[in-house]
Design an enzyme around this catalytic site. Sequence first.
Site, PDB file in Angstrom:
ATOM      1  N   HIS A   1      38.547 -25.761 -38.530  1.00  0.00           N
ATOM      2  CA  HIS A   1      37.464 -26.078 -39.447  1.00  0.00           C
ATOM      3  C   HIS A   1      36.917 -27.466 -39.122  1.00  0.00           C
ATOM      4  O   HIS A   1      37.289 -28.066 -38.102  1.00  0.00           O
ATOM      5  CB  HIS A   1      37.927 -25.979 -40.905  1.00  0.00           C
ATOM      6  CG  HIS A   1      39.187 -26.737 -41.208  1.00  0.00           C
ATOM      7  ND1 HIS A   1      39.270 -28.118 -41.147  1.00  0.00           N
ATOM      8  CD2 HIS A   1      40.433 -26.317 -41.558  1.00  0.00           C
ATOM      9  CE1 HIS A   1      40.487 -28.502 -41.485  1.00  0.00           C
ATOM     10  NE2 HIS A   1      41.226 -27.434 -41.717  1.00  0.00           N
TER      11      HIS A   1
ATOM     12  N   HIS B   1      39.430 -30.266 -38.239  1.00  0.00           N
ATOM     13  CA  HIS B   1      39.885 -30.242 -36.850  1.00  0.00           C
ATOM     14  C   HIS B   1      38.796 -30.755 -35.917  1.00  0.00           C
ATOM     15  O   HIS B   1      39.069 -31.502 -34.967  1.00  0.00           O
ATOM     16  CB  HIS B   1      40.254 -28.806 -36.432  1.00  0.00           C
ATOM     17  CG  HIS B   1      41.387 -28.213 -37.189  1.00  0.00           C
ATOM     18  ND1 HIS B   1      41.216 -27.219 -38.110  1.00  0.00           N
ATOM     19  CD2 HIS B   1      42.721 -28.462 -37.145  1.00  0.00           C
ATOM     20  CE1 HIS B   1      42.388 -26.873 -38.616  1.00  0.00           C
ATOM     21  NE2 HIS B   1      43.328 -27.609 -38.041  1.00  0.00           N
TER      22      HIS B   1
ATOM     23  N   GLY C   1      45.384 -23.499 -35.194  1.00  0.00           N
ATOM     24  CA  GLY C   1      44.228 -22.626 -35.185  1.00  0.00           C
ATOM     25  C   GLY C   1      43.551 -22.536 -36.527  1.00  0.00           C
ATOM     26  O   GLY C   1      43.739 -23.374 -37.404  1.00  0.00           O
TER      27      GLY C   1
ATOM     28  N   LYS D   1      45.257 -35.882 -44.026  1.00  0.00           N
ATOM     29  CA  LYS D   1      45.633 -34.953 -45.092  1.00  0.00           C
ATOM     30  C   LYS D   1      47.127 -34.657 -45.068  1.00  0.00           C
ATOM     31  O   LYS D   1      47.775 -34.596 -46.103  1.00  0.00           O
ATOM     32  CB  LYS D   1      44.840 -33.651 -44.988  1.00  0.00           C
ATOM     33  CG  LYS D   1      45.138 -32.679 -46.130  1.00  0.00           C
ATOM     34  CD  LYS D   1      44.306 -31.421 -46.045  1.00  0.00           C
ATOM     35  CE  LYS D   1      44.784 -30.518 -44.936  1.00  0.00           C
ATOM     36  NZ  LYS D   1      46.112 -29.903 -45.251  1.00  0.00           N
ATOM     37  N   ASP D   2      47.677 -34.486 -43.872  1.00  0.00           N
ATOM     38  CA  ASP D   2      49.114 -34.259 -43.735  1.00  0.00           C
ATOM     39  C   ASP D   2      49.799 -35.608 -43.508  1.00  0.00           C
ATOM     40  O   ASP D   2      50.390 -35.859 -42.459  1.00  0.00           O
ATOM     41  CB  ASP D   2      49.373 -33.306 -42.573  1.00  0.00           C
ATOM     42  CG  ASP D   2      48.726 -31.952 -42.797  1.00  0.00           C
ATOM     43  OD1 ASP D   2      49.107 -31.264 -43.764  1.00  0.00           O
ATOM     44  OD2 ASP D   2      47.823 -31.581 -42.019  1.00  0.00           O
TER      45      ASP D   2
END
Length: 309
Positions: free
Chosen positions: A37, A40, A34, A160-161
């Site tokens: 941004h 996502h 959740g 990013k992850d």
Amino acid sequence: MKIFHTVEEVVQWRTQELRETRFRETIGFVPTMGCLHSGHASLISQSVKENTYTVVSIFVNPSQFAPTEDLDNYPRTLPNDIKLLESLKVDVLFAPNAHVMYPQGIPLDVEEQKGPFVTVLGLSEKLEGKTRPNFFRGVATVVTKLFNIVMADVAYFGQKDIQQFIVLQCMVDELFVNTRLHMMPIVRNSNGLALSSRNKYLCPNSLKISENLYCGLKAAENAIRSLVPGASLSRSEVIDIVTQIWAPYIDSHDFKVDYVSLADFKTLVELPAVENTSVQQPLVISCAVYVTDREKPNTIVRLIDNIVI
């Protein structure tokens, strides 16, 4: 957009849709916690573009938080998230509670947890795993549960992850999970700061300073790409290039470096050096930095970033 809160609802929806289309359609899946941004949104838009149906999950997963971390304070913005998902033409939002995902309960203390958990050994202990020892255990467990519920053809994750993606790719490959993973590029602001839900914790001045995280990584990437044939840079030289960009902010205590890594993309094994050769395996320069908020010095936010070469 349909909104479901139980496993049974999702399974029933999927079974009915496949029965009606005789398995000719595809399902894309974007798991999130959740506070959505633009990063996502890029994943979701790609899924909508490539698949007949798109499912998004919103679940703040307790098992990837340590007792000392910010589970209770993690930003929850479900009404705004729902509006965004509807605008993106998402078909299903799955928003379970903790009891649905962990029927035996999920205390933050690992020693008190009960039930099945998934661990990816050899990758989960590196980098982020050194600072957050049970983080990837929690991630792998909840993603396995979500994959089993949604049974998507493809799932979308952000670069990013990067370590999360590599851990999950190993899990999918070696547990023979029938969901393909798709890694999407990092979404950044105009000056390179990677978008993150945790950016909300920082004041505008500290966010501006945080843009230098990418500047440091980019300087190292440029140095590597500029190597002439046969030349090399040692790991320490690469790290020095990164931290020289950050030096003013380290000195001012805006930044506290957790790690800077130069590693093989698939194994996350640290590389002693990088050379300009005709055959070069993909590598990843990654970092984690604690950023102290200039307006609220007691607020310290851990930001991560990476560049894949």
